[in-house]
Each structure stands twice: as C-alpha cells, then as structure tokens.
Design a protein around this motif. Sequence first.
Motif, PDB file in Angstrom:
ATOM      1  N   GLU A 148      -8.816   1.103  13.123  1.00 52.76           N
ATOM      2  CA  GLU A 148      -8.215  -0.175  12.861  1.00 52.76           C
ATOM      3  C   GLU A 148      -7.905  -0.338  11.424  1.00 52.76           C
ATOM      4  OE1 GLU A 148      -9.699  -4.849  13.668  1.00 52.76           O
ATOM      5  OE2 GLU A 148     -10.961  -3.245  14.328  1.00 52.76           O
ATOM      6  N   PHE A 151      -4.142   0.502  10.641  1.00 57.05           N
ATOM      7  CA  PHE A 151      -3.144  -0.432  10.944  1.00 57.05           C
ATOM      8  C   PHE A 151      -3.067  -1.667   9.903  1.00 57.05           C
ATOM      9  CE2 PHE A 151      -3.656   1.278  15.300  1.00 57.05           C
ATOM     10  CZ  PHE A 151      -2.399   1.110  15.475  1.00 57.05           C
ATOM     11  N   HIS A 156      -0.318  -4.269   8.523  1.00 58.03           N
ATOM     12  CA  HIS A 156      -0.428  -5.436   8.437  1.00 58.03           C
ATOM     13  C   HIS A 156      -0.108  -6.136   6.904  1.00 58.03           C
ATOM     14  CE1 HIS A 156      -3.893  -5.214  11.628  1.00 58.03           C
ATOM     15  NE2 HIS A 156      -2.558  -4.773  12.084  1.00 58.03           N
ATOM     16  N   ARG A 167      -0.067 -12.708  14.992  1.00 60.72           N
ATOM     17  CA  ARG A 167      -1.016 -11.905  15.282  1.00 60.72           C
ATOM     18  C   ARG A 167      -2.629 -12.554  15.548  1.00 60.72           C
ATOM     19  NH1 ARG A 167      -3.482  -7.168  14.742  1.00 60.72           N
ATOM     20  NH2 ARG A 167      -5.429  -7.254  13.516  1.00 60.72           N
ATOM     21  N   GLN A 191       5.014  -3.482  17.624  1.00 59.56           N
ATOM     22  CA  GLN A 191       3.912  -2.787  16.952  1.00 59.56           C
ATOM     23  C   GLN A 191       2.478  -3.665  17.396  1.00 59.56           C
ATOM     24  OE1 GLN A 191       1.654  -4.848  14.333  1.00 59.56           O
ATOM     25  NE2 GLN A 191       0.379  -2.746  14.458  1.00 59.56           N
ATOM     26  N   GLU A 192       2.593  -4.759  17.758  1.00 54.08           N
ATOM     27  CA  GLU A 192       1.153  -5.141  18.142  1.00 54.08           C
ATOM     28  C   GLU A 192       0.705  -4.738  19.381  1.00 54.08           C
ATOM     29  OE1 GLU A 192       0.608  -9.918  18.780  1.00 54.08           O
ATOM     30  OE2 GLU A 192       0.766  -9.055  20.770  1.00 54.08           O
ATOM     31  N   GLU A 195      -0.544  -1.130  18.663  1.00 53.90           N
ATOM     32  CA  GLU A 195      -2.037  -1.288  18.073  1.00 53.90           C
ATOM     33  C   GLU A 195      -3.022  -1.604  18.929  1.00 53.90           C
ATOM     34  OE1 GLU A 195      -4.461  -3.884  14.491  1.00 53.90           O
ATOM     35  OE2 GLU A 195      -2.330  -3.875  14.814  1.00 53.90           O
ATOM     36  N   ASP A 196      -2.569  -2.461  20.062  1.00 53.80           N
ATOM     37  CA  ASP A 196      -3.836  -2.714  21.140  1.00 53.80           C
ATOM     38  C   ASP A 196      -3.998  -1.495  22.036  1.00 53.80           C
ATOM     39  OD1 ASP A 196      -4.894  -5.342  22.357  1.00 53.80           O
ATOM     40  OD2 ASP A 196      -3.930  -4.154  23.924  1.00 53.80           O
ATOM     41  N   LEU A 199      -5.975   1.010  20.022  1.00 52.47           N
ATOM     42  CA  LEU A 199      -7.355   0.537  19.794  1.00 52.47           C
ATOM     43  C   LEU A 199      -8.134   0.182  21.220  1.00 52.47           C
ATOM     44  CD1 LEU A 199      -6.932  -1.589  16.630  1.00 52.47           C
ATOM     45  CD2 LEU A 199      -7.435   1.062  16.792  1.00 52.47           C
TER      46      LEU A 199
END
Length: 598
Positions: A148, A151, A156, A167, A191-192, A195-196, A199
């Motif tokens: 995390e 990112f 971010h 976000r 990107q969101e 990342e989800d 993770l």
Amino acid sequence: MEVNRALGSGWYAHGMSLYTQEIKDAAKRLYLRHHTPKEIAAIVNVPLRTVYDWRTKGQWDDLLSTESVEEAMGRRLALLSERDEKTKLELTEMNSLVESLVKLRHSRMLMEGKGEPGEGSEGNKRKGASGGKRKRGRKKNDVTGIQEDDFKVKMHKYYFRYQMELREARHHRFRMLLKSRQIGATWYFAQEAFEDAVLTGRNQIFLSATRAQAEVFRRYIVGIARQHFDIELSGNPIILHTEKGPAELHFLSNNSKSAQSHTGNVYIDEFFWIQKFNELYKVASGMASQKRWRKTVFSTPSAVTHEAYDLWTGDRYNKRFKKKRVEFPGFKEMQSGILCPDNAWRKIITLDDAEAGGCDLFDRKDLELEYSPSEFANLFGCQFVDDTFGVFRFADLEECATDVSQWKDMDPSALRPFGNCPVWGGYDPSRHRDDASFVIVAPPLKPGGTFRVIKRFKWVNKSFTWQAAEIKKLCAMYNFTYMGIDVTGPGMGVFDTVKTFYPQATPIHYSVGSKTRMVLKAQEIITSNRLEWDAQETTIAHAFLTIRQTYTPNGQVTYSANRTDTTGHADVAWSIMHALINEPISHDQAQGACVEVL
C-alpha cells in the motif's frame, strides 16, 4: 476469369473463392510464423482484407502458441533477420526489437538475482549475500511485492486535488462523475482499479463504447505497472497474481457477448456516449450486484435525450417512487461531490474545477479560440446539449458511432490506408477563427449503402497554403474521386491552390438553397442509418446537434449553427455534409466498385 482480368488482378468478390486451398494454407502458415497480415498479403498476392477475412473465419489467433513477450519479440527479430534487402522500416523495427529485448533480459536477470548482465558467479554471490533472498521462478504478472505504501509514494502524491477527492469517495458502491474533457479521469480510474486489484485481489471490469476505448484502460494499467513498479503485464484479460489470490482485469466493449459472465468492480467510460445504455447498465449492475463490488460510471455530457440522462438527474429514481418524490442536489452541490437520495455519489468536475484543483495542462485562451461558446460549455463546462430543438436527433446520431476495428478494409499503417478504393473529401474553412476541418469519407460500394468517415482533421491556426499542402499529401495516400470545398471567405485560397493538383475539386457556394440541400441530404443519410464514424470522435455528434433551423430577414427557412464573424461552429458537421452532398438527394445511382490494387 474474364471478369477478373477486366477488374484487375487484385479483384476479390465476397462469397466467391478465387483462391485455392493451397494459397489459404500458405497464408495460414505464414501467420502462425508471426508474419503480419500486410506481409502475408504481399507474399501470397491477395488483398489485405482477404487475409483479415481468412484470419477471422479460420480463427487463426486461437492457433497461435502461447508465448512470453520476450519469446514473441525474439521470433519476430529472427524472422526479419533472414530477409535480404531490408527496408528502412524493417531496419528500424529490428533496432527497436533489439533495444527492447536487451531491456527485458536485463530486468529479468535482476529479478532472478543474477546481477547485471555479464557479471560472473562472484558478482551473483555478492548480490545474494547483501541483497537478501534471491527470487526464483517469478510468476507471470506477479504483483505480490507491491504494498500500500508503494502506491502512496509513487502515485498518490502526484494526484490533482480532484483526483484525491475521487479516491476518498471510492468506498461508495455507486459513483457517477460528469467531467470536462481530458482531465485525467480515465487514467485515474485505471490506477485506482489496479491498486484495488493488487491490494485486495478483487476483479476489475472495464466497459466502454468500443473495444478500442476499453483498450485505453489496459494501456494505462500496463504503463503504470511498467513505469512505477518495473513489472511487465501481459494477457487480455490480465490475470494478476496478488497476495490475496488471482485478480482478473477484463477490458470489454458494450457489445461484448461475454460481459455478463463476469463479476467484479465495474467501470463504465463515457457512458453518455454509449448506444443502448440501459441494456448495458442492466448487465453492469448485475456484475456488481454483490455488496463487496463497486460500480463507477463517468463521462463528458452529450444530449438531454440520451438514455442515461434521467439516471443522472434522478428522474429515474423519482419515477420509481412517485409518492416519495425527492429533490436531487443541484449543479453547484455536485461540484463538491455529494451522496444523493438514490445512494449514488455524484460529482461534477468542470475545467474551472480542474484548474482550481491544480491542473495546469490547458491553455484556456486557446480553447476559447478553438471552440464556440456552446461547444466550450459542453466539452469543458459539463453542460448538456438540448437537442429537442435541433435539426438532427441524438438518437439517430448515436447510431452512427461505431467500433472502427470492424473496418477490415482499412490499414492505417499502410502507405495507402484504403488501397485504391474511392473516397470523397469535404473541407470547411476557418472564418475569423483559427480552425478548419477536413474529412475523408468512404462512399458505399452499392447504392443505398453506408458512408464511413474514415479520417477527420482539425487544423488550428494554419495558413491556407499549409492546409492545401496537407490536402495534397492526402491525395497521394487516398483515391479521391470527389472533393467539396466551401469557397466562402478564406476557403477560396485553399480551393484555388487545390485545383492546381486536383482539378476535380468542386466549389461549394453557401446560400439558402445549398445549405438546405446539404442538411436534407445529411438527414436522409443519418435517419436511414447510412453513416458511420469512430465512436471515440464524440465531437462529431455534438457538431450535428448544434445545427438549428432559422429564418433569413425576408422569412426564408435556412440552417445555421450560430456562425458569426467571430465564432465558427459545427465545422466537422459541415465538412461531412460537403462530402455527402455528392450523392444526389435520390441516391438510386451506382457509386462504382472498389478495385484492390496490390
């Protein structure tokens, strides 16, 4: 065979096989050895579109062996190396492949703990002693090492403020975003989602109007993984190996037959420009129906008659609960982002909002010069077009948007992208503004067939001599059999120059009669569903929507799009009409056959 000789050696009739099974098998073998369709067409002497047809019908792609990126590049390099008298393009491709292979192998050796290329065993031992455990047998698309905090550090902190607001609202199960053009929404949501997936191990599904638009998500995600995490992602769908298990990333168009078979977080791009939105939305809602999944839709606005408009305004919710009708937040409230009565979080991001949020990617003065006030309000101010008073209906224009990947007779990389097939040109000049529009339209091969806008150009702040020179280049690439040029004002300079190298250029003099004929012809073609353009060219539909019926001072009916000395409007729509008018109002005339020349 007499017919073949009369039409040319490259003639091909659909439904009739002029090629032996031996030729088809040879083409297939070449494809499985990773020759491109263009190369195959030249080697076996058949039209390029024929090769595409054979590839599709024979499902050749399914027969290709599964290879890594490195293996595929190595095979291609070996194939090019065998050729004598290599072309400049082939030499450039070889240099690029060599460079890419070196980088790939360098990265692989580092990941496997083998040190820098060329280091001996002692170097490897030193790496192992000081660098911790060596990584062996790394899986394809392995993202287990990303945490995390990675990112936060790599992504971010570079967000604009409005991206951070998106976000912060990611926990809402349903988000709706109305946005200005090109503010980085697609990049952010790619990107969101990545990342989800990394993770949490959750699936991510991307839906767009066309396959090409869906691939934009994929390119962003592949680029993010490579640039920020030095990981090469491959596959479609992309299957990520995460610490929480495999996560699938699917990239689908709205006509994908397999869309409803998936589940995961759903992202719908440019939903206000998707045909049959309600049908797609029902499928998307089903894919994200479990409480652990999220649904996100975002778009620039189109017209008030689009199927999604009542969903955005809340009217659809109020129709379901008439006895409990509630007021939905207004424009200003939504600019801050707000949870609405239907449990959807809505946000509006105009160009003003983006700039206030730190975005410095635009030159407002240039945009205000390039676009008329109503175009600017729609494209950058999040204002919907009211097409109820327009000459053209959005429902009809929506049918014109298509997935151009289905146009198998086009090869944008070729010297002659459309071969020797006839095309028509349409030119609309700048007035006192700085832009002009030129389109290339492929006419139907049979009476009553479909027109296709295969290329669209917008020339900003260019002299008439420069524009004429560009048209001359296009004449060398396409077989123009007609070109309509508006000679009003500065258009005359372009016309006079074009006539020197294309004598068939046709002048279009604007008058009440000529404008009426052009609009009526366009209406006839569009309402008959005989016009297509790239679904990603959303400004074309907008241009047609702005055309209104007006009256001259003496009471004659005419058509305009708020053209004045200082503002032009609907340029691309008029340029398309300058091409379409070559077909008579009664179109029962042959357009001429397309002859492929190899």
